[in-house]
Design a protein around this motif. Structure first.
Motif, PDB file in Angstrom:
ATOM      1  N   UNK A   1       7.185   9.344   1.333  1.00 48.27           N
ATOM      2  CA  UNK A   1       6.077   9.397   0.377  1.00 48.27           C
ATOM      3  C   UNK A   1       6.094   8.275  -0.649  1.00 48.27           C
ATOM      4  N   UNK A   2       7.242   7.694  -0.953  1.00 48.27           N
ATOM      5  CA  UNK A   2       7.319   6.680  -2.008  1.00 48.27           C
ATOM      6  C   UNK A   2       7.047   5.283  -1.446  1.00 48.27           C
ATOM      7  N   UNK A   3       6.289   4.463  -2.183  1.00 50.19           N
ATOM      8  CA  UNK A   3       6.008   3.096  -1.729  1.00 50.19           C
ATOM      9  C   UNK A   3       7.193   2.174  -1.963  1.00 50.19           C
ATOM     10  N   UNK A   4       7.206   1.059  -1.252  1.00 47.12           N
ATOM     11  CA  UNK A   4       8.270   0.075  -1.464  1.00 47.12           C
ATOM     12  C   UNK A   4       7.887  -0.905  -2.561  1.00 47.12           C
TER      13      UNK A   4
ATOM     14  N   UNK B   1      -2.187   7.050  -6.729  1.00 43.53           N
ATOM     15  CA  UNK B   1      -3.048   7.115  -7.909  1.00 43.53           C
ATOM     16  C   UNK B   1      -2.332   7.822  -9.058  1.00 43.53           C
ATOM     17  N   UNK B   2      -1.588   8.870  -8.734  1.00 47.71           N
ATOM     18  CA  UNK B   2      -0.811   9.556  -9.765  1.00 47.71           C
ATOM     19  C   UNK B   2       0.222   8.608 -10.376  1.00 47.71           C
ATOM     20  N   UNK B   3       0.900   7.870  -9.501  1.00 47.97           N
ATOM     21  CA  UNK B   3       1.923   6.944  -9.970  1.00 47.97           C
ATOM     22  C   UNK B   3       1.292   5.828 -10.798  1.00 47.97           C
TER      23      UNK B   3
ATOM     24  N   UNK C   1       0.830  -1.198   0.000  1.00 47.75           N
ATOM     25  CA  UNK C   1       0.000   0.000   0.000  1.00 47.75           C
ATOM     26  C   UNK C   1       0.870   1.255   0.000  1.00 47.75           C
ATOM     27  N   UNK C   2       0.275   2.396  -0.336  1.00 54.68           N
ATOM     28  CA  UNK C   2       1.044   3.640  -0.230  1.00 54.68           C
ATOM     29  C   UNK C   2       1.335   3.971   1.232  1.00 54.68           C
TER      30      UNK C   2
END
Length: 735
Positions: free
Chosen positions: A685-688, A602-604, A590-591
């Motif tokens: 802010x960035x997901x793994x 969602x943007x990514x 998840x984010x």
């Protein structure tokens, strides 16, 4: 072919025809999908006569087996065995001899016809009868052997494994008495530190444990730390390993191994080029697995040469300890080490090497004669990879001991992946067990509207049963080692798995059932043996029957805040979560909190082409907006945040106050365990990981934004930890 004939085989092999989807609606498996799943299980479905013959063969095999391969019995159950014999033998006298794993024997004479007849069948004009044999003994928990003898014979006519199991999994006394704990979850490879070599290591883990425990944390949760691919380091998903029984040696802190200070090793480490590459590996924001593997393997190879000449070529305590480790690891350890050497060898030759499917035919299976010759020829290098597993096990245990010494309620909790990747050593070593013409995945659900295909060939439940469940026993036992808890990824796999036929779309798969009660019994036994609490990740399409079984077996549910919504869209208070659960805000799929709140996921996803239409994306944005407002309503309604945090989603961004408020809100809940992502402590802010992507995003690589040494010096984070500890104490029942 008539559907009735095909359906008979479908039912015999545990393939589900109908299920309830993630939205609570009935769904049906297509006949074409059922046929493909039978094909993956090794059946021919092209004509009716072939299907009928295979049904007959399976029936004959069942009736001609005097005893089952294995039986799992709970301590609260009566001990009964099924015995099948031709009718001409049912009046004979037999001797049952049960030998416990400690060597104690129990015997019983039995004449089948004097017991309870439970079934009859005619096979090739011979009548077979099945009897239920009562065995009125009290047996200890463990793995025992039952043998059936004809009176006067020395060799048994049949044998089965008897697994005696507790009624439920182990629960630590402090948890059982009502203490509510919190801890941090971390992807170990993400950890930055001043000393590691570009990837988090077991020394980092020990430090994290000590520092977190000092602030009140009761556990550290890890990603799967399973063995990956030394010769293919960019195949780095912890959920697509080569072997789930063994460890990823890249987590070794090389500097702590005996022999590291030897001049020959130091000459390599101190060379300017090596130091430059080491600095680069540390500085980059995403783990450079290829560089890390190159650096560590180069030094570990030199270090092993020193260790071998110093200790392993003469009679020393070190050699004795190493030999014991290798002996206990058995065929499984040898298989992994040989596989790693072979993959390395083929890569050096410039031949295809990503996995056994592309190996030369003579090397495609562990038990082939040419593989044995290869292993003998490369004995020293095989020993090297066994040595790395030995050292990894020791460093992991040191981290576990740090948790024990710090007084953590749980300590380390490990994560067991749902399967291994197609080219894995685990499949290479046990081809009969795996169905490589199918892959594990998930039907369409909230997390994956198009369904998911994880690229992990499933175990054949029938073969698993025929192997007396040994592969599962080994998995549970090895993954509970050096830990106080085990999280089972996609725990529904104990009941059923979504199989996707090779080259088909994920939505066109179907469910295949597993012997859930037997697997839960083994899990309970290993849980007690290892004093390990068990957490089951029960997200996605979850049938009600499994939730009840998990609870009854002492397995802790996994509750994610963002999924705990009422029908009106409001979020349930964490005080309403089951006590027998681990709660969390986000997961590795998840984010982060910031990513969720600012819709960065969602943007990514849009930039990566994950959404088929703009309408779907717009629906997700609208839903997210409503969810965020409901979250603010809930937080303010429970007085979990101050007025510093706005009440209107249109004017409220993710701030430290909102972030920490959400975490504290969870800490007031009723779940026995609360797991928080270290990324959210650091407001990243960035997901793994982005599910559904492969090369589109650098999954399983993103590092933490701060060094480990700095995290617990931060007064804001120490204050957050204190608030979490106080909230958990207030929520406990053993205050």
């Amino acid at each position: 072919m008539s559907n009735q004939v095909l359906q008979k085989l479908v039912e015999m092999r545990g393939i589900e025809s109908n299920y309830i989807d993630a939205w609570g609606k009935p769904a049906t498996i297509a006949d074409s999908s059922k046929a493909k799943l039978l094909n993956a299980l090794g059946y021919e479905t092209s004509n009716e006569s072939a299907v009928l013959e295979q049904v007959r063969q399976d029936t004959v095999a069942y009736w001609q087996s005097v005893l089952d391969p294995v039986q799992v019995i709970r301590q609260s159950q009566a001990i009964n065995f099924a015995m099948r014999l031709p009718i001409e033998l049912v009046n004979d006298s037999f001797l049952l001899c049960l030998t416990t794993e400690e060597g104690k024997q129990f015997t019983q004479n039995v004449v089948p016809v004097d017991t309870q007849l439970i079934n009859v069948a005619e096979i090739d004009d011979i009548e077979y009868q099945e009897y239920a044999i009562n065995f009125p003994q009290t047996l200890p928990d463990g793995y025992h052997t039952l043998q059936l003898f004809v009176e006067g014979d020395e060799q048994p006519v049949a044998q089965m494994r008897v697994i005696m199991s507790p009624d439920a999994c182990h629960i630590p006394e402090r948890v059982a008495s009502g203490k509510k704990s919190w801890g941090l979850s971390v992807q170990l490879y993400c950890v930055r530190s001043e000393s590691n070599w570009g990837i988090g290591d077991f020394s980092d883990l020990s430090r994290l444990i000590v520092d977190a425990a000092a602030t009140g944390a009761d556990f550290i949760g890890l990603n799967p730390i399973h063995a990956l691919y030394p010769a293919n380091p960019d195949a780095c998903s912890p959920y697509g390993p080569s072997s789930r029984r063994w460890l990823n040696f890249l987590y070794l802190d090389v500097t702590q191994l005996e022999g590291y200070d030897h001049p020959s090793v130091q000459a390599i480490v101190n060379a300017p080029d090596f130091q430059q590459q080491l600095a680069e590996a540390r500085d980059v924001d995403y783990v450079d697995y290829a560089k890390v593997a190159y650096l560590k393997l180069r030094v570990l190879t030199a270090l092993f040469d020193v260790y071998q000449s110093t200790y392993l070529q003469s009679k020393t305590p070190q050699r004795e300890a190493f030999n014991t480790f290798v002996e206990e690891g058995g065929e499984s350890l040898d298989m992994l080490a040989v596989y790693d050497v072979m993959q390395e060898h083929l890569k050096e030759l410039g031949e295809p090497s990503w996995g056994w499917p592309v190996f030369p035919n003579k090397f495609k299976e562990y038990h082939k004669p040419e593989v044995a010759k290869f292993a003998k020829k490369n004995k020293t290098r095989v020993q090297f990879y066994q040595f790395l597993q030995w050292q990894a096990a020791q460093q992991l245990e040191a981290a576990n001991q740090a948790a024990v010494d710090a007084g953590m309620t749980i300590g380390l909790y490990r994560d067991l992946a749902v399967g291994v990747s197609e080219g894995s050593a685990e499949i290479w070593g046990n081809k009969d067990l795996y169905c490589v013409d199918a892959s594990v995945g998930a039907p369409p659900d909230v997390l994956g509207p198009l369904g998911q295909n994880w690229g992990l060939p499933p175990m054949d439940p029938k073969r698993l049963y025929e192997q007396a469940y040994q592969p599962i026993i080994d998995l549970f036992s090895s993954n509970m080692a050096s830990a106080g808890a085990l999280r089972i990824d996609h725990v529904m796999a104990l009941l059923r798995l979504w199989w996707v036929p090779k080259d088909d779309h994920a939505r066109d798969g179907g469910y295949v059932y597993y012997p859930v009660d037997d697997l839960l019994g083994i899990l309970a036994l290993e849980s007690h043996r290892n004093q390990s609490l068990v957490i089951g990740e029960d997200l996605g399409t979850v049938p009600e029957e499994i939730r009840g079984k998990l609870a009854d077996n002492g397995i802790y549910s996994y509750r994610v805040f963002f999924f705990e919504q009422a029908e009106d869209g409001g979020f349930f208070s964490p005080s309403h979560y089951p006590v027998q659960s681990m709660s969390t805000l986000t997961t590795h799929d998840m984010p982060t909190l910031i990513g969720f709140w600012h819709c960065l996921d969602l943007e990514l996803g849009k930039s990566l082409g994950l959404y088929p239409t703009d309408e779907i994306l717009e629906t997700l944005y609208t839903s997210r907006h409503k969810d965020k407002q409901e979250i603010l309503n809930s937080l303010h309604g429970h007085h979990s945040v101050s007025e510093e945090v706005g009440r209107d989603v249109d004017y409220t961004g993710m701030t430290q106050a909102l972030n920490f408020g959400l975490q504290t809100h969870m800490a007031t809940g009723s779940s026995a365990l609360l797991s928080l992502q270290l990324e959210d402590w650091l407001q990243m802010d960035k997901p793994v990981n982005i599910p559904g992507t492969f090369d589109e995003y650098p999954n399983w690589r993103r590092k933490l934004t701060r060094n480990l040494e700095d995290i617990f010096r931060d007064s804001n984070l120490r204050d957050l930890a204190n608030r979490l500890t106080q909230a958990r104490q207030s929520a406990s029942t053993d205050k």
